[in-house]
Design a protein around this motif. Sequence first.
Motif, mmCIF file in Angstrom:
data_model
loop_
_atom_site.group_PDB
_atom_site.id
_atom_site.type_symbol
_atom_site.label_atom_id
_atom_site.label_comp_id
_atom_site.label_asym_id
_atom_site.label_seq_id
_atom_site.Cartn_x
_atom_site.Cartn_y
_atom_site.Cartn_z
ATOM 1 N N GLU A 28 0.875 -1.348 -0.205
ATOM 2 C CA GLU A 28 0.060 0.049 0.068
ATOM 3 C C GLU A 28 0.701 1.259 0.030
ATOM 4 O O GLU A 28 0.622 2.368 -0.734
ATOM 5 N N LYS A 31 2.206 1.898 -3.609
ATOM 6 C CA LYS A 31 1.057 2.447 -4.214
ATOM 7 C C LYS A 31 0.792 4.003 -4.102
ATOM 8 O O LYS A 31 0.444 4.849 -4.983
ATOM 9 N N ILE A 32 1.056 4.436 -2.684
ATOM 10 C CA ILE A 32 0.712 5.780 -2.283
ATOM 11 C C ILE A 32 2.001 6.617 -2.619
ATOM 12 O O ILE A 32 1.821 7.772 -2.826
ATOM 13 N N HIS A 33 3.084 6.213 -2.206
ATOM 14 C CA HIS A 33 4.363 6.970 -2.326
ATOM 15 C C HIS A 33 5.388 6.750 -3.274
ATOM 16 O O HIS A 33 6.221 7.399 -3.483
ATOM 17 N N TRP A 37 8.724 4.905 -0.984
ATOM 18 C CA TRP A 37 8.015 4.872 0.137
ATOM 19 C C TRP A 37 8.471 5.008 1.446
ATOM 20 O O TRP A 37 7.923 5.355 2.348
ATOM 21 N N GLY A 41 6.670 7.371 3.319
ATOM 22 C CA GLY A 41 5.635 6.555 3.878
ATOM 23 C C GLY A 41 5.869 6.148 5.261
ATOM 24 O O GLY A 41 4.987 6.079 6.105
ATOM 25 N N ASN A 86 -0.211 7.304 7.897
ATOM 26 C CA ASN A 86 -1.128 7.485 6.626
ATOM 27 C C ASN A 86 -2.563 7.105 6.723
ATOM 28 O O ASN A 86 -3.323 6.028 6.128
ATOM 29 N N GLU A 88 -5.491 8.329 6.285
ATOM 30 C CA GLU A 88 -6.619 8.430 5.324
ATOM 31 C C GLU A 88 -6.337 7.392 4.282
ATOM 32 O O GLU A 88 -7.547 7.156 3.620
ATOM 33 N N HIS A 89 -5.499 6.580 4.251
ATOM 34 C CA HIS A 89 -5.119 5.644 3.073
ATOM 35 C C HIS A 89 -5.621 4.180 3.729
ATOM 36 O O HIS A 89 -5.723 3.426 2.997
ATOM 37 N N PHE A 90 -5.701 4.061 4.948
ATOM 38 C CA PHE A 90 -5.982 2.799 5.710
ATOM 39 C C PHE A 90 -7.247 2.790 6.428
ATOM 40 O O PHE A 90 -7.250 2.174 7.541
ATOM 41 N N SER A 91 -8.242 3.395 5.898
ATOM 42 C CA SER A 91 -9.638 3.512 6.535
ATOM 43 C C SER A 91 -10.012 2.013 6.745
ATOM 44 O O SER A 91 -10.867 1.790 7.797
ATOM 45 N N GLN A 145 -9.343 -6.781 0.724
ATOM 46 C CA GLN A 145 -8.358 -6.157 -0.102
ATOM 47 C C GLN A 145 -7.974 -6.723 -1.167
ATOM 48 O O GLN A 145 -7.559 -6.256 -2.339
#
Length: 344
Positions: A28, A31-33, A37, A41, A86, A88-91, A145
């Motif tokens: 994850e 994907k985000i950073h 990362w 991250g 992080n 907001e990305h791991f709700s 996921q």
Amino acid sequence: MEWLDQNLDAYRILAEILNDLRVDLRQELEKIHGAEWFKTGLPAGVFDRLVSSKEGATAIDWYETEYQQIMDFAVFPDFYEIIDQNREHFSALLEVVPSPALFQARFLELEVLRSKVGRARPVSEAELSFLMTFHRRFRKYLEIQRSTASKAAPVAHEVEEVSIEPDEPVADHAPPLPKAEAGKPSPQVTPPPNTAPPQRPATTGNRLDSEKSETADDSPSVSNGAEEPRVVTGSLSQIVDSGDSTAILRQLFKEVTALAESLWSSDVPPPQTVWKAVRVSPWYQENFSGLGLKPLSDFFEVISHVEEKLGTGLAKHDLQKMLEDANFAHILLALRDMFQKNRI
């Protein structure tokens, strides 16, 4: 050693959670950073700890087969800080624990169990039951996921539809399943074979935020013909004066949860209105031993020290160190068991 089988079960479950978290979080974060990362991250403190751990492990001969990634050295406190940075990305991952106030507490409890297993200290039946409950929820998160990822990726063949195990219904607070495409049924997923922990009799309400308290508060009660328990209402002083243990403990549970949330969010702890009224009451003195209320006094003693330190500008890192030195995770475990025994 009768406890050895429980410790072996706990070790296997902890190992699966650790390895799955390491893989999932790294994927994850990539994907985000992007490729770097680990620079953006990971919190700075976590990155330094992981580098230090890896450098300190060079004397261990485990590099003979494959290169060890930096995330392979992360443990539960590191996971929490990564998720928190992080958030907001791991709700979906945050929903594995239904109460945001106790999300960090769960990871502290997992770290305590990892430490106990590593030091060959007996893991109790209640602790193993908590671990199995967390593992089941975490597996459901991973299933969702992976299902979402597989639907997003192009496939060259049809995927056979399979069903969820009938004895593990999805909890109301579980993350939502992906919606089905128009005209097609929703694919359901089943846990990978041979990954489910051994089935043991579940201990109901074995956690601080017990199954009952997670789901029953907003649900209409269903009568089964038995007499409904008396519900004490009124002001706080009236509840305390009534001597009704269930009503008083429910008020304490709400206050403990709010205080725990304030610690994780670094806000100023709310006033301990219930505790101040209860600790000087005859009920508290009369039931201290019978109801096992010592974890309450231990918890609020830590809160008192935290308030004193926050008044001097205590940093978040120093707060976490202070909680570790006070064995706060152990206190939370004891509180969980106390509320469980008293059916709260």
